[in-house]
Design an enzyme around this catalytic site. Structure first.
Site, short mmCIF file in Angstrom:
data_model
loop_
_atom_site.label_atom_id
_atom_site.label_comp_id
_atom_site.label_asym_id
_atom_site.label_seq_id
_atom_site.Cartn_x
_atom_site.Cartn_y
_atom_site.Cartn_z
N LYS A 75 16.03 -22.69 -17.32
CA LYS A 75 15.43 -22.44 -18.63
C LYS A 75 16.36 -21.67 -19.55
O LYS A 75 16.32 -21.87 -20.77
CB LYS A 75 14.09 -21.70 -18.49
CG LYS A 75 13.01 -22.59 -17.92
CD LYS A 75 11.63 -22.22 -18.39
CE LYS A 75 10.63 -23.28 -17.94
NZ LYS A 75 9.25 -22.84 -18.09
N LYS A 117 13.14 -34.22 -11.84
CA LYS A 117 11.71 -33.97 -11.66
C LYS A 117 10.94 -34.52 -12.86
O LYS A 117 11.41 -34.41 -13.99
CB LYS A 117 11.51 -32.45 -11.57
CG LYS A 117 10.17 -32.00 -11.10
CD LYS A 117 10.05 -30.49 -11.18
CE LYS A 117 9.80 -30.01 -12.59
NZ LYS A 117 9.38 -28.63 -12.72
N LYS A 154 7.30 -32.55 -18.60
CA LYS A 154 6.83 -32.82 -19.96
C LYS A 154 7.98 -32.81 -20.96
O LYS A 154 7.85 -33.33 -22.06
CB LYS A 154 5.73 -31.83 -20.36
CG LYS A 154 5.97 -30.41 -19.93
CD LYS A 154 4.64 -29.65 -19.75
CE LYS A 154 4.84 -28.41 -18.90
NZ LYS A 154 3.64 -27.83 -18.35
P1 TYM Z 1 3.87 -24.98 -14.15
O1 TYM Z 1 3.17 -24.49 -15.35
O2 TYM Z 1 5.14 -25.69 -14.24
O3 TYM Z 1 2.75 -25.73 -13.34
C1 TYM Z 1 2.84 -26.94 -12.78
C2 TYM Z 1 2.33 -26.97 -11.36
O4 TYM Z 1 2.54 -28.30 -10.94
C3 TYM Z 1 3.66 -28.41 -10.10
N1 TYM Z 1 4.52 -29.47 -10.64
C4 TYM Z 1 4.91 -30.52 -9.93
N2 TYM Z 1 4.64 -30.90 -8.67
C5 TYM Z 1 5.20 -32.05 -8.24
N3 TYM Z 1 5.99 -32.83 -9.01
C6 TYM Z 1 6.29 -32.48 -10.27
N4 TYM Z 1 7.07 -33.26 -11.01
C7 TYM Z 1 5.73 -31.29 -10.78
N5 TYM Z 1 5.80 -30.67 -11.99
C8 TYM Z 1 5.06 -29.56 -11.87
C9 TYM Z 1 4.36 -27.05 -10.15
O5 TYM Z 1 5.01 -26.79 -8.93
C10 TYM Z 1 3.19 -26.13 -10.40
O6 TYM Z 1 2.50 -25.86 -9.21
N6 TYM Z 1 5.28 -20.48 -12.62
C11 TYM Z 1 4.25 -21.48 -12.54
C12 TYM Z 1 2.94 -21.06 -13.11
C13 TYM Z 1 2.37 -19.83 -12.48
C14 TYM Z 1 1.84 -19.72 -11.18
C15 TYM Z 1 1.40 -18.39 -11.05
C16 TYM Z 1 1.69 -20.62 -10.13
C17 TYM Z 1 2.25 -18.63 -13.06
N7 TYM Z 1 1.66 -17.75 -12.22
C18 TYM Z 1 0.83 -17.92 -9.86
C19 TYM Z 1 1.11 -20.15 -8.95
C20 TYM Z 1 0.71 -18.82 -8.83
C21 TYM Z 1 4.74 -22.70 -13.31
O7 TYM Z 1 5.60 -22.65 -14.14
O8 TYM Z 1 4.04 -23.82 -13.06
#
Ligand code: TYM
Length: 331
Positions: A115, A197, A200
């Protein structure tokens, strides 16, 4: 709602529309686990402002995300659904945990490195300390398990390290959480560039939960494959086809060998169309239900208010324990 069951916490940022990747990597597990765990699921809007947002859009997306949480089958009677900024204990605990986290640990986080490259003009302290806030999210609820996609594993491991360090100094305070990563669908790849991956930030290779059926079919029709004709699972040699097989099996519940046999000798055209159809079938009811729910704002507001109250009740307990342990004078 609080009982003997083990605890789950997870969250997704309202930084864009929910994607098929987030569904298959995380949301599907969230739904499956709600029967056997005490689940707390969050819309992590505070994480989202680590990258510049348009305020009106952030508000709209938070609301839409709640509607989509419900539409995929999260049950507000069985789990707590809330918005992170409504529970101030997240920020308070994050400050404390930041004092038990090393600069070097945060600098090693893959997501920070990526990022800060993408947003080179705006590398904020918030972007850097993002994993500390995430650790606070998880530890406030004493979560045993954190259902996420593979890309979040490193952050959950850091959370565990911070918790362990804190417990080592002050005695048992936090439950040590484990990531829960699905066997199938932990890393859904972009349809247009299967080395990356699905995300969005690359809309043409990304399917959104709210995409119209015709758009979903078009995206799958255009999905990048390879110069062979065989539908075979081989992520290193055939990343595009393997990703499509993963999506197909994750959508239909079939096993990979079963799907390989189903498409044997059919060529990629028919295969891609079938994957598109399977995803349309999976997402169409979700889209319909989310649209219906968005028509009832008062209902959605009721859910997030109730969720914030229930979440805060648990968060307060952990925070006051932590404040006592580090030596803050009680009021
Ligand atoms: P974020 O907002 O990117 O959330 C997306 C969730 O979906 C999963 N994900 C994917 N899994 C498989 N293939 C993909 N292409 C794919 N794209 C996204 C991500 O692994 C995630 O689970 N930091 C976290 C948000 C967060 C969080 C937390 C998660 C903040 N606090 C506490 C768990 C616990 C994030 O950026 O996810």
């Amino acid at each position: 709602m609080e009982g003997q069951k083990p605890k789950i916490f997870s969250g997704i940022q309202p930084s864009g529309e929910l994607t098929l990747g987030s569904y298959m990597g995380a949301l599907r597990s969230w739904k499956a686990l709600q029967d056997d765990y005490d689940c707390v699921y969050c819309i992590v809007d505070m994480h989202t402002i680590t990258v510049r947002q348009k305020p009106a859009e952030l508000r709209r997306r938070a609301m839409e995300q709640l509607a989509q949480y419900l539409a995929i089958g999260l049950d507000p009677e069985r789990c707590i659904l809330f918005i992170q900024s409504h529970v101030p204990q997240h920020a308070e605990l994050a400050w404390i945990l930041g004092c038990y986290t090393q600069f070097g640990e945060l600098g090693r986080m893959t997501q920070f490195k990526q990022k800060s490259q993408q947003h080179a003009e705006n590398i904020t302290a918030g972007l850097f300390t993002y994993p500390v806030l995430m650790a606070a999210d998880i530890l406030l609820y004493q979560a045993d398990l954190v259902p996420v996609g593979a890309d979040q594993k490193q952050h959950v491991e850091l959370c565990r390290d911070i918790a362990q360090r804190f417990n080592g100094i002050y005695g048992d305070t936090f439950t040590l959480p484990e990531p829960f990563i699905p066997k199938l669908g932990a890393r859904i790849m972009s349809l247009s560039n299967p080395e990356n991956k699905m995300s969005k930030s690359e809309p043409e290779g990304c399917v959104f939960l709210m995409d119209r059926p015709e758009d979903i079919r078009r995206k799958f029709k255009r999905a990048v494959t390879d110069s062979e004709t065989e539908v075979r699972f081989d992520p290193a040699g055939k990343p595009g086809v393997s990703n499509l097989l993963t999506i197909y099996c994750s959508a239909t519940g079939k096993e990979i060998p079963e799907a390989e046999a189903e498409f044997a000798g059919q060529g990629y055209g028919a295969f891609k169309a079938a994957v598109g159809d399977a995803v349309v079938e999976l997402l169409a009811p979700i889209r319909q239900e989310a649209s219906r729910l968005l028509g009832d704002k008062a209902y959605l507001e009721g859910i997030y208010r109730r969720g914030a109250e229930a979440a805060q009740c648990q968060a307060r307990k952990t925070l006051s324990k932590v404040q006592r342990k580090v030596g803050f004078l009680p009021r």
